[in-house]
Design an enzyme around this catalytic site. Sequence first.
Site, PDB file in Angstrom:
ATOM      1  CB  SER A  28     -40.930   4.045  -5.031  1.00  0.00           C
ATOM      2  OG  SER A  28     -40.138   2.881  -5.083  1.00  0.00           O
TER       3      SER A  28
ATOM      4  CE1 TYR B  10     -32.954   4.600  -2.265  1.00  0.00           C
ATOM      5  CE2 TYR B  10     -32.910   3.710  -4.496  1.00  0.00           C
ATOM      6  CZ  TYR B  10     -33.268   4.708  -3.611  1.00  0.00           C
ATOM      7  OH  TYR B  10     -33.954   5.810  -4.063  1.00  0.00           O
TER       8      TYR B  10
ATOM      9  CE  LYS C 125     -36.602   4.988  -2.017  1.00  0.00           C
ATOM     10  NZ  LYS C 125     -37.442   6.092  -1.532  1.00  0.00           N
TER      11      LYS C 125
END
Length: 332
Positions: free
Chosen positions: A174, A188, A192
């Site tokens: 991650s 993003y 994650k």
Amino acid sequence: MADAYFSLFTLIVLIPLALIAFLYFLVRPRPVKIPIKNRHVFITGGSSGIGLALAHHAAAQGARVSILARSRNKLEEARNAVRLATGIDVSVFAADVRDYDAVKRAVDEAGPIDVLLLNHGVFVALELEKQELSEVKFTLDVNLMGSFNLIKAALPAMRTRKDPQQPVSIALVSSQAGQVGIYGYAAYSASKFGLRGLAEALQQEVIADNIHVSLIFPPDTDTPGFAEENKRKPELTKIIASSSGAMKPEEVAQKTFDGIKSGSFIIPCNLEGIALSLATAGLSPQRSFLMATVEVLAAGILRIAGLCFQWTWYTSIEKWHNQRKAGSPQRS
């Protein structure tokens, strides 16, 4: 006086010991050791950066290594680099993680996997309003759906492996942006953060098969794409993220395998990452009763520290916008 000493002894010694004993029996899943030597380690995003460092590290530990990436040329370069450094020849597979059929063919050709290390990912820092939805979808498809594709492809053989007594691992790389949202990281961070939900639910589904899930949270890492990424970062993103230093890929690889071998669910990579992991432990699994004790005792203090960070970030955002309104948007 005796009562005062006994009360102090109870507060300082007996209560902490009782807490530790309680957590020793409470933590789940139970501790496990996952060997790497002579195991098959399959690494996605393995042609450069953290992935290549992971391949070097696994090969150096005596693992049979397979790496998957999109570019055949970069894969060959990576294979040569690992061979030159370790004397080990790795297997390479060219496929796009968004393409389940291509991924399935690569996994089947590679053979049964003992450690599935999902390191692939794309990153663009940009305010959501300025980011095309096609770019948002691409980020989610690669970072999140790509992980689903790999796990779906590899899991059946991992479950039906010849020796179910030998523990195996699924590890997802991650980011610290998967623990806390940062300005400019909307797409993003969403991708994650999604890995965490996937990992927590998946661990419950596969624990009966002696499959152990890990979630790695590296900070900014000095990879070939890092300098290019920085060029596009919004000004505020640079200001907020400036307090976090970058790690070397080799350092992240070392931390990753240390965590995988101990079966850790959450694997931080530096001191800041440890603090973030403690602050965001929530309902995540914890195998170590000692770490569970630290999480319990540090929860209140770290919440205060987290609020201090948020105060700093929002103050920077407010200051930056005020400067723009005044016609002088200077960096602080």
